[in-house]
Design a protein around this motif. Structure first.
Motif, PDB file in Angstrom:
ATOM      1  N   ASN A 411       0.875  -1.256  -0.168  1.00  0.00           N
ATOM      2  CA  ASN A 411       0.023  -0.014  -0.048  1.00  0.00           C
ATOM      3  C   ASN A 411       0.886   1.291  -0.058  1.00  0.00           C
ATOM      4  O   ASN A 411       0.588   2.328  -0.628  1.00  0.00           O
ATOM      5  N   GLN A 412       1.903   1.221   0.690  1.00  0.00           N
ATOM      6  CA  GLN A 412       2.950   2.282   0.779  1.00  0.00           C
ATOM      7  C   GLN A 412       3.411   2.740  -0.467  1.00  0.00           C
ATOM      8  O   GLN A 412       3.589   3.829  -1.188  1.00  0.00           O
ATOM      9  N   LEU A 413       3.970   1.469  -1.341  1.00  0.00           N
ATOM     10  CA  LEU A 413       4.292   1.544  -2.747  1.00  0.00           C
ATOM     11  C   LEU A 413       3.661   2.245  -3.609  1.00  0.00           C
ATOM     12  O   LEU A 413       3.597   3.180  -4.460  1.00  0.00           O
ATOM     13  N   ARG A 414       2.217   1.703  -3.664  1.00  0.00           N
ATOM     14  CA  ARG A 414       1.102   2.108  -4.414  1.00  0.00           C
ATOM     15  C   ARG A 414       0.849   3.762  -4.339  1.00  0.00           C
ATOM     16  O   ARG A 414       0.341   4.377  -5.006  1.00  0.00           O
ATOM     17  N   ALA A 415       0.750   4.040  -2.731  1.00  0.00           N
ATOM     18  CA  ALA A 415       0.707   5.591  -2.432  1.00  0.00           C
ATOM     19  C   ALA A 415       1.432   6.591  -2.957  1.00  0.00           C
ATOM     20  O   ALA A 415       1.098   7.635  -3.291  1.00  0.00           O
ATOM     21  N   ASN A 416       2.820   6.190  -3.345  1.00  0.00           N
ATOM     22  CA  ASN A 416       4.015   6.908  -3.820  1.00  0.00           C
ATOM     23  C   ASN A 416       4.148   6.837  -5.161  1.00  0.00           C
ATOM     24  O   ASN A 416       4.612   7.786  -5.911  1.00  0.00           O
ATOM     25  N   ILE A 417       3.544   5.609  -5.770  1.00  0.00           N
ATOM     26  CA  ILE A 417       4.030   5.302  -7.221  1.00  0.00           C
ATOM     27  C   ILE A 417       2.670   5.004  -7.870  1.00  0.00           C
ATOM     28  O   ILE A 417       1.925   3.990  -7.280  1.00  0.00           O
ATOM     29  N   ASP A 418       2.259   5.379  -9.071  1.00  0.00           N
ATOM     30  CA  ASP A 418       1.004   4.852  -9.757  1.00  0.00           C
ATOM     31  C   ASP A 418       1.011   3.514 -10.399  1.00  0.00           C
ATOM     32  O   ASP A 418       1.832   3.425 -11.224  1.00  0.00           O
ATOM     33  N   PHE A 419       0.491   2.672  -9.526  1.00  0.00           N
ATOM     34  CA  PHE A 419       0.538   1.296 -10.060  1.00  0.00           C
ATOM     35  C   PHE A 419      -0.950   0.919 -10.292  1.00  0.00           C
ATOM     36  O   PHE A 419      -1.142  -0.388 -10.227  1.00  0.00           O
ATOM     37  N   THR A 420      -1.663   1.906 -10.738  1.00  0.00           N
ATOM     38  CA  THR A 420      -3.084   1.318 -10.868  1.00  0.00           C
ATOM     39  C   THR A 420      -3.292   0.707 -12.251  1.00  0.00           C
ATOM     40  O   THR A 420      -2.670   1.004 -13.204  1.00  0.00           O
ATOM     41  N   GLY A 421      -4.127  -0.382 -11.832  1.00  0.00           N
ATOM     42  CA  GLY A 421      -4.400  -1.446 -12.816  1.00  0.00           C
ATOM     43  C   GLY A 421      -3.473  -2.402 -13.247  1.00  0.00           C
ATOM     44  O   GLY A 421      -3.676  -3.359 -13.889  1.00  0.00           O
ATOM     45  N   THR A 422      -2.416  -2.517 -12.279  1.00  0.00           N
ATOM     46  CA  THR A 422      -1.487  -3.715 -12.328  1.00  0.00           C
ATOM     47  C   THR A 422      -1.488  -4.302 -11.022  1.00  0.00           C
ATOM     48  O   THR A 422      -1.252  -3.703  -9.961  1.00  0.00           O
ATOM     49  N   PRO A 423      -1.162  -5.678 -10.878  1.00  0.00           N
ATOM     50  CA  PRO A 423      -0.738  -6.303  -9.666  1.00  0.00           C
ATOM     51  C   PRO A 423       0.711  -5.893  -9.284  1.00  0.00           C
ATOM     52  O   PRO A 423       1.488  -5.768 -10.552  1.00  0.00           O
ATOM     53  N   ILE A 424       1.138  -5.968  -8.102  1.00  0.00           N
ATOM     54  CA  ILE A 424       2.543  -6.038  -8.109  1.00  0.00           C
ATOM     55  C   ILE A 424       3.203  -7.183  -7.181  1.00  0.00           C
ATOM     56  O   ILE A 424       2.262  -7.595  -6.132  1.00  0.00           O
ATOM     57  N   ILE A 425       4.357  -7.492  -7.209  1.00  0.00           N
ATOM     58  CA  ILE A 425       4.741  -8.637  -6.440  1.00  0.00           C
ATOM     59  C   ILE A 425       5.859  -8.106  -5.635  1.00  0.00           C
ATOM     60  O   ILE A 425       6.828  -7.675  -5.940  1.00  0.00           O
ATOM     61  N   LEU A 426       5.706  -8.452  -4.204  1.00  0.00           N
ATOM     62  CA  LEU A 426       6.930  -8.171  -3.284  1.00  0.00           C
ATOM     63  C   LEU A 426       7.335  -9.467  -2.774  1.00  0.00           C
ATOM     64  O   LEU A 426       6.719 -10.625  -2.503  1.00  0.00           O
ATOM     65  N   GLN A 427       8.709  -9.896  -2.955  1.00  0.00           N
ATOM     66  CA  GLN A 427       9.510 -11.126  -2.942  1.00  0.00           C
ATOM     67  C   GLN A 427      10.539 -10.690  -1.563  1.00  0.00           C
ATOM     68  O   GLN A 427      11.463 -10.102  -1.950  1.00  0.00           O
ATOM     69  N   PHE A 428      10.494 -11.517  -0.782  1.00  0.00           N
ATOM     70  CA  PHE A 428      11.325 -11.457   0.460  1.00  0.00           C
ATOM     71  C   PHE A 428      12.430 -12.458   0.366  1.00  0.00           C
ATOM     72  O   PHE A 428      12.093 -13.520   0.250  1.00  0.00           O
ATOM     73  N   LYS A 429      13.715 -11.826   0.566  1.00  0.00           N
ATOM     74  CA  LYS A 429      14.705 -12.978   0.569  1.00  0.00           C
ATOM     75  C   LYS A 429      15.707 -12.720   1.644  1.00  0.00           C
ATOM     76  O   LYS A 429      16.170 -11.553   1.914  1.00  0.00           O
ATOM     77  N   ASN A 430      16.068 -13.603   2.407  1.00  0.00           N
ATOM     78  CA  ASN A 430      17.109 -13.560   3.544  1.00  0.00           C
ATOM     79  C   ASN A 430      18.555 -12.978   2.853  1.00  0.00           C
ATOM     80  O   ASN A 430      18.968 -13.058   1.805  1.00  0.00           O
ATOM     81  N   LYS A 431      19.308 -12.109   3.667  1.00  0.00           N
ATOM     82  CA  LYS A 431      20.260 -11.341   3.390  1.00  0.00           C
ATOM     83  C   LYS A 431      21.459 -12.372   2.866  1.00  0.00           C
ATOM     84  O   LYS A 431      21.597 -13.436   3.663  1.00  0.00           O
ATOM     85  N   GLY A 432      21.934 -12.238   1.425  1.00  0.00           N
ATOM     86  CA  GLY A 432      22.898 -13.376   1.353  1.00  0.00           C
ATOM     87  C   GLY A 432      22.279 -14.657   0.599  1.00  0.00           C
ATOM     88  O   GLY A 432      23.036 -15.456   0.231  1.00  0.00           O
ATOM     89  N   GLU A 433      21.088 -14.445   0.491  1.00  0.00           N
ATOM     90  CA  GLU A 433      20.248 -15.715  -0.190  1.00  0.00           C
ATOM     91  C   GLU A 433      20.570 -15.705  -1.516  1.00  0.00           C
ATOM     92  O   GLU A 433      20.513 -14.726  -2.236  1.00  0.00           O
TER      93      GLU A 433
END
Length: 433
Positions: A411-433
Motif C-alpha cells: 500500500n505504501q508503494l502504491r501510495a507513492n507510485i502510480d500502479f493503478t491497473g496492475t498487480p505488483i509482487i513483493l518477494q522477500f529474501k534473506n540477506k545473502g540468499e
C-alpha cells in the motif's frame, strides 16, 4: 499454447496427476482472499515449453443427470484439447467404463496418451503392456502418489510443442474477457467502429479467440475477442467453466485484460473466477461495466455499483473501473485511456533509490511487530522484473514477514507510485540468499 486434458472414470487419480503436473508451474501465484476456485485449470512449464492443463470429473455410466453433466463437460474439454491423457487404474482390471471412454476417444482425431496410474514398483510397470489392448500407441506408467514416471510423461506431452518465443507483433495487446453474453463482441465493435465480430444475444456466438488490429490516436493496437459458450439455454450453466480455457489462452497472449461485467446482472462468482486468472497471470486489469444504458438513474446507481465492486472485488482494489454502453457507445471513450494506463503501469520500472526511500520511510512510520523476541529488518529493495512489477526485499529473516505487514508495504508503494491497473509482487529474501 496447446491444451492437454485428463479423462477417465472416477478414482483413477486424475486430480493427483493434475496436481503433480501443476507443481511444475512457474507462473506467478498470488494469494487472493475471498475467492474459492476449483483448480481445474492450470499452466505447466517444462524445459522452456508450456501448455494448458484441464482436469475433468470422472466419467460414469450411471444414468443420472449429474453423470450426464460430467460426461458433457468431459466432451467439451476433449473438444478444446490438442492432447488427451486417458487415465486408467493400474491396480484394477479394465471395465465397461474404460471401454466406453476408449470408444469415445477412438472417434477423436486428437493425440491420445494412455496414462496408467498407481504403478509404484518395477513389477507393476511390467504389466503396462496389458493396456495396449485399448488400441492406442502411446501407453505410459506413472505413480501420482510416489511421483514416478512424470519426466517421461512430460517429455511425451511436449514432444510436439515448440519452445516459448516472443510474438513478432509488438503492439499493445489486450483481451476482452467475461461471461457469455455480457457484450464482449459489441464492445470491440464499438471500439474499432466496425462490425467485425459477430454480435448475437445467444450466448456462444464467438467460437474462437480472434485478433483484430486497429488504430487509436495514430497508434496500432491488437484486441483479442475471446470465445463465449457453444451451447445455449440450460446447458451452458453446467459447462460455463470449461469455456474459460479459450479465455486463458487469450490472457496469456495479452498485456492487459479488460474484464466485462453486465450492469443488468451485477457481479457473480464466475466473474471473480475470470478476474482471478488475469491476476494470476500478472496482467494489467481494467474492469468494464457494460450495458450501462439499461440502468435507471445511472448517476445514483454508479455509486451503488462502485461500492459493490469495492466489496465483491476487494482482491483487485487497484483495478480501474469504467462504466459504458457498447450498444449506444456512451462513455466508450473512457476505456482506451485506462487500457493504456494499465499497460504502462504494468511494465513500469522504478529506480532503486526511490524504492529504498519509500520502503525505509514506511518502516520508520510503522515498525514491524516483533515475534518471539525477533523483529523484521529490511536492508535493501530493488526491482527484479516487470509485467508485472516485481520487487525483491532483502531482510534478516523472511519468516518474520506477516501478510498484514506485506500488504502495508504494498500500500505504501502504491501510495507513492502510480500502479493503478496492475498487480505488483513483493518477494522477500534473506540477506545473502
Amino acid at each position: 499454447m496447446k491444451t492437454v486434458c485428463l479423462i477417465g472414470k472416477p478414482n483413477v487419480g486424475k486430480s493427483s496427476i493434475f496436481n503433480r503436473l501443476i507443481k511444475e508451474k512457474k507462473a506467478i501465484i498470488m494469494d487472493t482472499p475471498g475467492i474459492t476456485r476449483d483448480r481445474i485449470y492450470g499452466k505447466v512449464n517444462y524445459n522452456g515449453k508450456s501448455f494448458h492443463l484441464i482436469d475433468t470429473g470422472g466419467i460414469s455410466l450411471e444414468n443420472t443427470t449429474f453423470d450426464k453433466d460430467i460426461l458433457m463437460q468431459a466432451q467439451l474439454a476433449m473438444d478444446e484439447a490438442d492432447i488427451i491423457l486417458f487415465v486408467v487404474d493400474g491396480l484394477a482390471d479394465l471395465d465397461s467404463t474404460d471401454y466406453y471412454i476408449k470408444e469415445l476417444l477412438h472417434k477423436s482425431s486428437k493425440k491420445i496418451i494412455v496414462v496408467v496410474n498407481k504403478l509404484d514398483n518395477t513389477k507393476r510397470m511390467d504389466n503396462l503392456y496389458n493396456y495396449y489392448e485399448l488400441g492406442f500407441s502411446k501407453v505410459l506408467g506413472v505413480s501420482a502418489e510416489h511421483n514416478l514416471g512424470f519426466k517421461k510423461l512430460l517429455e511425451e506431452i511436449t514432444s510436439d510443442i515448440t519452445e516459448d518465443s516472443e510474438e513478432e507483433n509488438n503492439n499493445l495487446k489486450f483481451c476482452v474477457i467475461g461471461r457469455p453474453n455480457v457484450g464482449k463482441s459489441s464492445l470491440i465493435n464499438a471500439l474499432i467502429n466496425e462490425d467485425r465480430a459477430i454480435v448475437s444475444d445467444i450466448a456462444g456466438t464467438t467460437r474462437d479467440a480472434v485478433d483484430t488490429n486497429f488504430k487509436y490516436n495514430h497508434q496500432e493496437y491488437t484486441v483479442i475477442d475471446t470465445a463465449g459458450m457453444r451451447k445455449k439455454g440450460r446447458i451452458y450453466e453446467n459447462v460455463e467453466k470449461y469455456s474459460l480455457v479459450r479465455s486463458l489462452k487469450a490472457i496469456d497472449r495479452s498485456d492487459v485484460c479488460v474484464v466485462v461485467l453486465n450492469a443488468e446482472e451485477g457481479i457473480i462468482e464466475h466473474d471473480k473466477h475470470i478476474i482471478s486468472y488475469a491476476v494470476d497471470a500478472g496482467k494489467g486489469i481494467v474492469i468494464c461495466v457494460n450495458k450501462w444504458d439499461t440502468v435507471k438513474n445511472p448517476d445514483q446507481e454508479i455509486k451503488h455499483f462502485q461500492e459493490l465492486i469495492k466489496y465483491e472485488l476487494k482482491f483487485v482494489p487497484y483495478a480501474k473501473v469504467v462504466f459504458l454502453s457498447a450498444l449506444t457507445k456512451k462513455r466508450i471513450n473512457t476505456l482506451m485511456p485506462e487500457i493504456i494506463s494499465a499497460y504502462e503501469n504494468n511494465k513500469k520500472e522504478i529506480k532503486t533509490s526511490v524504492l529504498n526511500n519509500i520502503i525505509m520511510d514506511a518502516v520508520s512510520l510503522h515498525i514491524p511487530p516483533s515475534y518471539k523476541g525477533k523483529r523484521l529488518k529490511i536492508y535493501f529493495v530493488h526491482q527484479v522484473d516487470n509485467q508485472p512489477p516485481k520487487f525483491e526485499l532483502q531482510v534478516n529473516d523472511k519468516k518474520l514477514v506477516h501478510f498484514s505487514y506485506e500488504r502495508y508495504l504494498e500500500n505504501q508503494l502504491r501510495a507513492n507510485i502510480d500502479f493503478t491497473g496492475t498487480p505488483i509482487i513483493l518477494q522477500f529474501k534473506n540477506k545473502g540468499e
